[in-house]
Scaffold this motif. Structure first.
Motif, PDB file in Angstrom:
ATOM      1  N   VAL A  40      -6.605  19.361 -39.821  1.00 43.15           N
ATOM      2  CA  VAL A  40      -7.124  19.804 -41.219  1.00 43.15           C
ATOM      3  C   VAL A  40      -6.224  21.445 -40.415  1.00 43.15           C
ATOM      4  O   VAL A  40      -6.285  21.616 -39.458  1.00 43.15           O
ATOM      5  N   SER A  42      -4.625  25.811 -40.887  1.00 40.96           N
ATOM      6  CA  SER A  42      -5.016  27.123 -41.152  1.00 40.96           C
ATOM      7  C   SER A  42      -4.035  27.659 -42.527  1.00 40.96           C
ATOM      8  O   SER A  42      -3.432  26.906 -42.299  1.00 40.96           O
ATOM      9  N   ARG A  79     -15.957  23.704 -46.820  1.00 40.21           N
ATOM     10  CA  ARG A  79     -14.160  23.720 -47.479  1.00 40.21           C
ATOM     11  C   ARG A  79     -14.190  23.596 -48.271  1.00 40.21           C
ATOM     12  O   ARG A  79     -14.549  23.349 -48.878  1.00 40.21           O
ATOM     13  N   GLY A  82      -9.267  25.233 -48.824  1.00 36.83           N
ATOM     14  CA  GLY A  82      -8.817  25.604 -47.306  1.00 36.83           C
ATOM     15  C   GLY A  82      -7.867  26.907 -47.421  1.00 36.83           C
ATOM     16  O   GLY A  82      -6.517  27.339 -46.692  1.00 36.83           O
ATOM     17  N   SER A  89     -12.455  28.135 -42.453  1.00 36.85           N
ATOM     18  CA  SER A  89     -12.911  26.765 -43.444  1.00 36.85           C
ATOM     19  C   SER A  89     -12.522  25.378 -42.240  1.00 36.85           C
ATOM     20  O   SER A  89     -12.056  24.530 -43.413  1.00 36.85           O
ATOM     21  N   MET A  90     -12.718  25.593 -41.211  1.00 39.21           N
ATOM     22  CA  MET A  90     -12.471  24.459 -39.869  1.00 39.21           C
ATOM     23  C   MET A  90     -12.563  23.820 -38.475  1.00 39.21           C
ATOM     24  O   MET A  90     -13.303  25.744 -38.403  1.00 39.21           O
ATOM     25  N   GLY A  96     -15.969  17.515 -41.141  1.00 40.31           N
ATOM     26  CA  GLY A  96     -15.608  18.511 -42.502  1.00 40.31           C
ATOM     27  C   GLY A  96     -15.776  18.566 -43.658  1.00 40.31           C
ATOM     28  O   GLY A  96     -15.813  17.141 -44.443  1.00 40.31           O
ATOM     29  N   ASP A  98     -15.868  18.961 -47.193  1.00 41.78           N
ATOM     30  CA  ASP A  98     -14.178  19.710 -48.565  1.00 41.78           C
ATOM     31  C   ASP A  98     -14.780  19.244 -49.537  1.00 41.78           C
ATOM     32  O   ASP A  98     -15.310  18.251 -50.177  1.00 41.78           O
ATOM     33  N   GLY A 150     -15.561  28.410 -52.277  1.00 43.70           N
ATOM     34  CA  GLY A 150     -14.792  29.350 -51.209  1.00 43.70           C
ATOM     35  C   GLY A 150     -14.957  31.009 -51.289  1.00 43.70           C
ATOM     36  O   GLY A 150     -15.159  32.313 -50.302  1.00 43.70           O
ATOM     37  N   THR A 491     -18.433  26.413 -37.360  1.00 44.67           N
ATOM     38  CA  THR A 491     -16.750  26.302 -38.017  1.00 44.67           C
ATOM     39  C   THR A 491     -15.987  27.458 -36.655  1.00 44.67           C
ATOM     40  O   THR A 491     -16.559  27.934 -35.943  1.00 44.67           O
TER      41      THR A 491
END
Ligand SMILES: Cc1cc2nc3c(=O)[nH]c(=O)nc-3n(C[C@H](O)[C@H](O)[C@H](O)COP(=O)(O)OP(=O)(O)OC[C@H]3O[C@@H](n4cnc5c(N)ncnc54)[C@H](O)[C@@H]3O)c2cc1C
Length: 504
Positions: A40, A42, A79, A82, A89-90, A96, A98, A150, A491
């Motif tokens: 994953v 950024s 997440r 992203g 968010s990682m 993870g 999602d 998010g 995170t």
């Protein structure tokens, strides 16, 4: 490996997750498949992590992941799309979670303008769904490719922050599934402390599973947009005080290459809704087709290839030229021009060129965005630009906005202004950049400024504590312990800024 890697360790290749996630290890559970190891990244492409990514499409699916993590002693990183620039968010070696498949619109009341959505609904889906009924999201970010979960996790703001506040101000209520497995409905009346902390709570208190919010009524699909060239930070601020205050949207662009007596020069855009007979055919302008961004430039060139054409310009010399040309054209041909633009075209300028961020390959880029009170903003932003010139690390893009305070616990906002600087990472500048970001941070702290975790990848724990204050962090940590006693939600950002809430 990228040059500016402030939170990830040298080796991000996770050892296989322990047998906690193996089907046989937890009798009675719908096991999570363990074949989900993914890298994953950024948004700034400068940080990455190996995660066991799961994409549930139901509330039960999220519950299941939390339950397995609780029993197996695993960490979970939430997440959305992203689109946060750094490590918000990682999480290395986490599961993870999602949320992009939780993307249903649950209800819509076109009379009241109230919409209820799952957290993976994209801002793009939201505006497309409502605009035909004469409603637009009250707050939007510079890209439409963010999820509403998010958006709330960061409490995002738009070019109208000084009038409309952040997105959280338009949320009526939401459901939050805590890592402990409780489903809590939060509003200004029920669980009000959680309402104000989970919005902007960087996914640490639980997962939004349902969000209900009020949209903004619009009478036309168009905005009236005015452009003015400005010759300094002081000039932009003055323009805002003179005109922006009354405008529906206000945003400034700064040519960061300009120096000496030209430092801080740029361009401001002010936009206003059309009312009544201003738009002779609102039924047409409110149609989705008349909002969409075009697929081609000049009607022929596919936009998808544009970032490749920008390649030769993606260096200091090229970007100096681009900034100079933009300023020169807008201060001559474009100055004091009024045009009409669709809501989407004005709001999502950054979506015009798909994958524009690839011009920052291979090392990526950071965004340094600071929020500074009105009284100290001018000196603070001038000092930041000067520090960039001294370090010979020049941001390729500078964006200026006006803000007001809000009621949320980890707020990034102030009664003042923000400056967002997009800074490339190169093989040659990484050491200077690391030093520069430390200096910029100190300049902001000295001006009583704040930071925005959606954009951050450089702050350290001491700086976060200084701008948020020990009391705020203690209150947040207390809520975290209440909602997530096993400290499952984690995170890399939470580790970097708050020591994973283990000790604060
Ligand atoms: C080109 C561009 C322009 C931007 N312009 C703006 C702007 O104008 N204004 C602005 O404010 N921001 C802006 N942003 C930042 C962006 O709005 C935020 O980073 C936003 O949070 C991204 O949404 P996402 O779905 O990608 O969330 P992610 O980045 O995936 O996650 C953001 C945070 O929310 C948490 N989270 C995600 N889903 C949930 C959930 N369901 N429940 C609880 N927590 C969750 C994550 O753990 C993380 O901490 C911009 C970003 C880009 C790339």
């Amino acid at each position: 490996m990228s040059a500016l890697r402030l939170s990830a360790p040298e080796d991000t290749s996770a050892a296989p997750v322990s047998s906690a996630l193996e089907p046989d290890a937890i009798p009675g559970f719908t096991a999570l498949p363990v074949t989900t190891l993914e890298q994953v990244e950024s948004f700034g492409m400068n940080l990455e992590a190996m995660e066991y990514v799961h994409r549930p499409s139901t509330l039960e699916g999220i519950r299941n992941v939390f339950e397995i993590a609780r029993i197996g002693g695993r960490k979970v990183a939430l997440r959305g799309a992203g689109r946060s620039y750094g490590d918000a968010s990682m999480g290395r070696e986490t599961v993870g979670l999602d949320l992009t498949r939780m993307n249903r619109i649950l209800s819509w009341d076109p009379q009241a303008g109230v919409i209820e959505v799952e957290p993976g609904v994209l801002l793009r889906d939201l505006w497309r769904y409502c605009i035909g009924d004469g409603w637009w999201p009250p707050v939007v970010s510079g890209t439409m490719f963010v999820t509403m979960g998010g958006a709330l996790g960061m409490n995002f703001h738009g070019k109208n922050n000084y009038r409309m506040g952040p997105v959280g101000e338009h949320v009526l209520d939401f459901d939050l599934l805590t890592a402990a497995g409780e489903l809590l409905t939060c509003s200004r009346e029920a669980n009000a402390d959680l309402f104000h902390a989970a919005i902007g709570g960087i996914g640490m208190l639980g997962c939004f599973t349902r969000i209900r919010m009020k949209m903004k009524h619009v009478e036309s699909g168009l905005l009236s947009v005015d452009a003015y060239a400005t010759n300094s930070i002081a000039d932009i601020m003055q323009k805002f005080e003179e005109r922006g205050n009354r405008a529906d949207y206000f945003v400034g662009w700064i040519d960061c290459f300009a120096r000496g007596k030209f430092i801080g020069r740029g361009l401001v855009h002010e936009a206003n809704y059309l009312h009544g007979s201003d738009d002779p055919n609102p039924a047409q302008t409110l149609r989705i087709e008349n909002q969409e961004l075009p697929d081609t430039i000049f009607g022929i060139l596919p936009k998808s290839i544009l970032w490749r054409l920008m390649g030769p310009l993606s260096n200091d010399l090229g970007m100096r030229l681009v900034n100079w040309a933009k300023y020169t054209l807008s201060s001559t041909i474009g100055n004091h021009k009024t045009v009409r633009q669709s809501h989407a075209a004005f709001a999502f300028l950054l979506d015009y060129v798909p994958n524009w961020k690839f011009v920052y390959r291979p090392h990526g880029f950071i965004q340094f965005q600071s929020f500074v009170p009105q009284e100290t903003a001018q000196d603070c932003f001038n000092s930041q630009l000067q520090a960039c010139h001294n370090a010979k690390v020049i941001p390729y893009l500078g964006v200026f906005k006006r803000h007001r305070k809000d009621e949320f616990l980890l707020t990034h906002s102030v009664n003042g202004y923000s400056l967002a600087l997009d800074i490339p990472i190169t093989a040659r500048n990484s050491e200077r950049l690391a030093k520069l970001t430390k200096e910029l941070t100190q300049i902001v702290l000295a001006a009583n400024g704040r930071f925005y975790m959606a954009k951050d990848s450089v702050l350290d724990q001491a700086s976060a504590r200084t701008y948020l204050g020990a009391d705020t962090i203690a209150t947040f940590t207390e809520l975290k312990r209440r909602c997530d006693p096993q400290n499952i939600l984690q995170t890399d950002m939470a580790n970097r800024l708050f020591a994973g809430f283990e000790t604060s």
